[in-house]
Design an enzyme around this catalytic site. Sequence first.
Site, PDB file in Angstrom:
ATOM      1  N   CYS A   1      44.553  38.802  34.985  1.00 57.89           N
ATOM      2  CA  CYS A   1      43.841  39.200  33.625  1.00 57.89           C
ATOM      3  C   CYS A   1      44.275  40.593  33.305  1.00 57.89           C
ATOM      4  CB  CYS A   1      42.067  39.317  34.293  1.00 57.89           C
ATOM      5  SG  CYS A   1      41.385  37.844  35.211  1.00 57.89           S
TER       6      CYS A   1
ATOM      7  N   LYS B   1      66.235  22.909  32.912  1.00 55.88           N
ATOM      8  CA  LYS B   1      66.076  24.369  32.291  1.00 55.88           C
ATOM      9  C   LYS B   1      67.254  24.693  31.528  1.00 55.88           C
ATOM     10  CE  LYS B   1      63.132  25.188  32.842  1.00 55.88           C
ATOM     11  NZ  LYS B   1      61.673  24.435  33.451  1.00 55.88           N
TER      12      LYS B   1
ATOM     13  N   TRP C   1      41.617  35.280  32.515  1.00 54.83           N
ATOM     14  CA  TRP C   1      42.362  34.277  33.089  1.00 54.83           C
ATOM     15  C   TRP C   1      41.679  33.732  34.269  1.00 54.83           C
ATOM     16  CZ3 TRP C   1      45.782  31.076  30.499  1.00 54.83           C
ATOM     17  CH2 TRP C   1      46.272  30.129  31.122  1.00 54.83           C
TER      18      TRP C   1
ATOM     19  N   ARG D   1      48.182  38.442  29.585  1.00 57.21           N
ATOM     20  CA  ARG D   1      47.855  38.337  30.903  1.00 57.21           C
ATOM     21  C   ARG D   1      46.569  37.182  31.204  1.00 57.21           C
ATOM     22  NH1 ARG D   1      49.425  42.113  34.204  1.00 57.21           N
ATOM     23  NH2 ARG D   1      47.896  41.704  35.843  1.00 57.21           N
TER      24      ARG D   1
ATOM     25  N   ASN E   1      40.583  42.190  38.264  1.00 59.50           N
ATOM     26  CA  ASN E   1      41.685  41.334  38.143  1.00 59.50           C
ATOM     27  C   ASN E   1      42.150  40.852  39.585  1.00 59.50           C
ATOM     28  OD1 ASN E   1      45.171  41.917  37.638  1.00 59.50           O
ATOM     29  ND2 ASN E   1      44.242  40.174  37.802  1.00 59.50           N
ATOM     30  N   GLY E   2      41.997  39.873  39.933  1.00 62.07           N
ATOM     31  CA  GLY E   2      42.375  39.456  41.402  1.00 62.07           C
ATOM     32  C   GLY E   2      41.662  38.267  41.790  1.00 62.07           C
TER      33      GLY E   2
ATOM     34  N   HIS F   1      78.394   6.256  41.403  1.00 63.31           N
ATOM     35  CA  HIS F   1      78.109   4.909  40.578  1.00 63.31           C
ATOM     36  C   HIS F   1      77.937   5.433  39.116  1.00 63.31           C
ATOM     37  CE1 HIS F   1      77.278   2.899  44.085  1.00 63.31           C
ATOM     38  NE2 HIS F   1      76.397   3.752  44.456  1.00 63.31           N
TER      39      HIS F   1
ATOM     40  N   LYS G   1      55.243  24.331  24.334  1.00 63.61           N
ATOM     41  CA  LYS G   1      54.550  24.759  25.469  1.00 63.61           C
ATOM     42  C   LYS G   1      53.635  23.752  26.102  1.00 63.61           C
ATOM     43  CE  LYS G   1      54.305  27.073  29.120  1.00 63.61           C
ATOM     44  NZ  LYS G   1      55.253  27.313  30.281  1.00 63.61           N
TER      45      LYS G   1
ATOM     46  N   GLU H   1      65.469  19.744  37.909  1.00 61.50           N
ATOM     47  CA  GLU H   1      64.803  20.688  37.011  1.00 61.50           C
ATOM     48  C   GLU H   1      65.817  21.752  36.691  1.00 61.50           C
ATOM     49  OE1 GLU H   1      62.325  21.428  35.854  1.00 61.50           O
ATOM     50  OE2 GLU H   1      62.001  23.546  35.945  1.00 61.50           O
TER      51      GLU H   1
ATOM     52  N   GLU I   1      67.037  22.904  27.906  1.00 57.64           N
ATOM     53  CA  GLU I   1      65.943  23.247  27.103  1.00 57.64           C
ATOM     54  C   GLU I   1      66.178  24.358  26.375  1.00 57.64           C
ATOM     55  OE1 GLU I   1      62.004  22.567  28.660  1.00 57.64           O
ATOM     56  OE2 GLU I   1      62.606  23.675  30.748  1.00 57.64           O
TER      57      GLU I   1
HETATM   58  C1  G6P Z   1      56.329  20.396  27.816  1.00 58.76           C
HETATM   59  C2  G6P Z   1      56.690  22.050  28.234  1.00 58.76           C
HETATM   60  C3  G6P Z   1      57.181  21.904  29.624  1.00 58.76           C
HETATM   61  C4  G6P Z   1      56.181  21.335  30.750  1.00 58.76           C
HETATM   62  C5  G6P Z   1      55.690  19.887  30.100  1.00 58.76           C
HETATM   63  C6  G6P Z   1      54.565  19.265  31.083  1.00 58.76           C
HETATM   64  O1  G6P Z   1      57.239  19.815  27.494  1.00 58.76           O
HETATM   65  O2  G6P Z   1      57.790  22.704  27.157  1.00 58.76           O
HETATM   66  O3  G6P Z   1      57.629  22.816  30.193  1.00 58.76           O
HETATM   67  O4  G6P Z   1      56.810  20.974  31.828  1.00 58.76           O
HETATM   68  O5  G6P Z   1      55.197  19.931  28.723  1.00 58.76           O
HETATM   69  O6  G6P Z   1      53.550  20.166  30.775  1.00 58.76           O
HETATM   70  P1  G6P Z   1      52.352  20.377  31.695  1.00 58.76           P
HETATM   71  O7  G6P Z   1      51.473  21.512  31.053  1.00 58.76           O
HETATM   72  O8  G6P Z   1      51.385  19.020  31.732  1.00 58.76           O
HETATM   73  O9  G6P Z   1      52.714  20.892  33.196  1.00 58.76           O
END
Ligand code: G6P
Length: 610
Positions: free
Chosen positions: A2, A487, A74, A27, A98-99, A506, A605, A483, A490
């Site tokens: 937070c 990364k 948060w 935050r 916050n914590g 293969h 996002k 992953e 993207e």
């Molecule tokens: C979007 C974001 C990714 C995320 C995916 C799933 O594609 O750009 O970074 O992994 O959604 O999102 P979630 O909130 O369900 O983990």
Amino acid sequence: MCGIVGYVGKQSCAPILIDGLRRLEYRGYDSAGLAVHDGTSLKVVRAVGKLRNLESEISQRPLAGSLGIGHTRWATHGRPSEINAHPHVAGKIAVIHNGIIENYLKLRARLVASGARIVSDTDTEIIAHLIDQHARRGLALEDAVRAALKEVEGAYAIVVISETETDKMVVAKNASPLVIGLGDNENFCASDIPALLQHTNRVIILEDGDMAVVTASRVAITTLEGKAIDRHTKAISWSPVMAEKAGYKHFMLKEIFEQPRAIEDTLRGRLDREHGEISGEEIGLSKQEIQDIQRIYLVACGTSYYAAMTGQYYFERLARIRSNLELASEFRGRDPVIGEGDLVVAISQSGETLDTLMAAKAAKEKGAKVISISNVIGSAIPRISDASFYTHAGPEIGVASTKCFTAQLSALLMLSIYIASHNGALEAKRVKSLIEGLARVPQQMREVLQGTRQLVVNLAKRYVEAKDVLFLGRGLNLPVALEGALKLKEISYVHAEGYAAGEMKHGPIALIDANLPVIVLVPDDDCRERTKSNLQEAKARGAKIIAVATEGDEEIHGMSDEVVEIPRTDNEFIPFLTVLPLQLYAYYVADFKGTDVDQPRNLAKTVTVE
Ligand code: G6P
């Protein structure tokens, strides 16, 4: 995570507090509130949602006064609501925090038994009541705070004001950040520097165990025991924008380096090291329900899907339960055979991804039990789930997920250890050693982040022009390879493939030539020998080999162009470490290319369309 801010001086504090909160919204932003001393009493205004909702409340009910505290939340305990928003008030005391307070349930029960009227679901309100009880015994505010904090276990940065002491705020910190800003006949405090820079660049960064009495003219720092401490005043030269990212160039880089803290916060209060157990109240499954689980379905999208793939390994290897890995977007359309006795683990950072939400709903309708792993308290997926096991990574701003991925791994590992210890799949001794190992992970992550950063910068510089990159891994490192490739794709727009090392022959092996960098995850785990053979197959065809291996593995050094080393650890913890150099690699390639790292093209996002 937070944001907190406080002011004492001569100016009207509400606009200063609001401005500070705006700079701390990164935050957290599910609710916000202010408490201001108007000279006679404390006035509190709180509102759910973004800060602008609080501002519009305050425009209706202006707050006058020059001592005040503000908070942007948060959620970690209790859903986002006005009643759970800070400041929390008990008697004449107002607190922002916050914590995470680990022993708050125990303290809450004691307070209720002693007649305290607790109205929220938060751990913070407990702190307010404890301080209030001590203040009622006649203690000065700082002594009441000190006495209360002796009873509290966990992480906190708090700011406390009292109706009866109109000239001071009392602040304290343990494992959550807190800085004091020094003005001329006015002083400030905040979670982070950006909230202060409009007013001063002279700050004192408090350390764990510090508390301070802050008046307009004086800052007196002591230990919790009351021993005076001298802390240096620093002059900050950051711009406000740099400060918001804690000096990092992008949120993504900041979040990569925040991972050890994100894991610590996710583990906090859940590892009972004394008894060798996972505290699983939130999991909401009885021993009988655990024993009745026939099959686990792990459902997710994107990065969360790769975390789910790691979870599948954990559930099968540790809890010995048949586990299916499901892309949320495919799962529902397939009309899966699922029902009573099945457990669906829905993993979603945002808790709002439509495909995951619909898949979880469909599974529930068919009679399965749903547990969600999400980073956003009260989001859609947790709301429809039977139980929620939250990650506490704090808000993730970079579109490419990093800290939430490793936080999800920690939640999945805890969940599988919990189930394994209740269905008899693991002996108590093994559970204890897994818990001990998990507790060591954040420190090992710190070592890897610090130890590999420069090498990875150099690698990214060397291979920035590569058109394609191949990532290979096996077992627990297959999701990491996938992953790593995701990364890179993207944020840097470089074509990358993540592949099971054993499958390379293969297909992808046809891609290999002298221009192809191949990143091979070959730590010293139970797959090392076989992955090593795949590394050699790629090498023999001219690929540039970048290996991620266990420190001191001379054999791997001998057959690779570059080696990024991780410390030796047990299989289950290796993905937490091997993923770090891959995140850094993607970040630096993207940064050298000059892409919009935090908001890459075409991505969002949170994806709330099918
Ligand atoms: C979007 C974001 C990714 C995320 C995916 C799933 O594609 O750009 O970074 O992994 O959604 O999102 P979630 O909130 O369900 O983990």
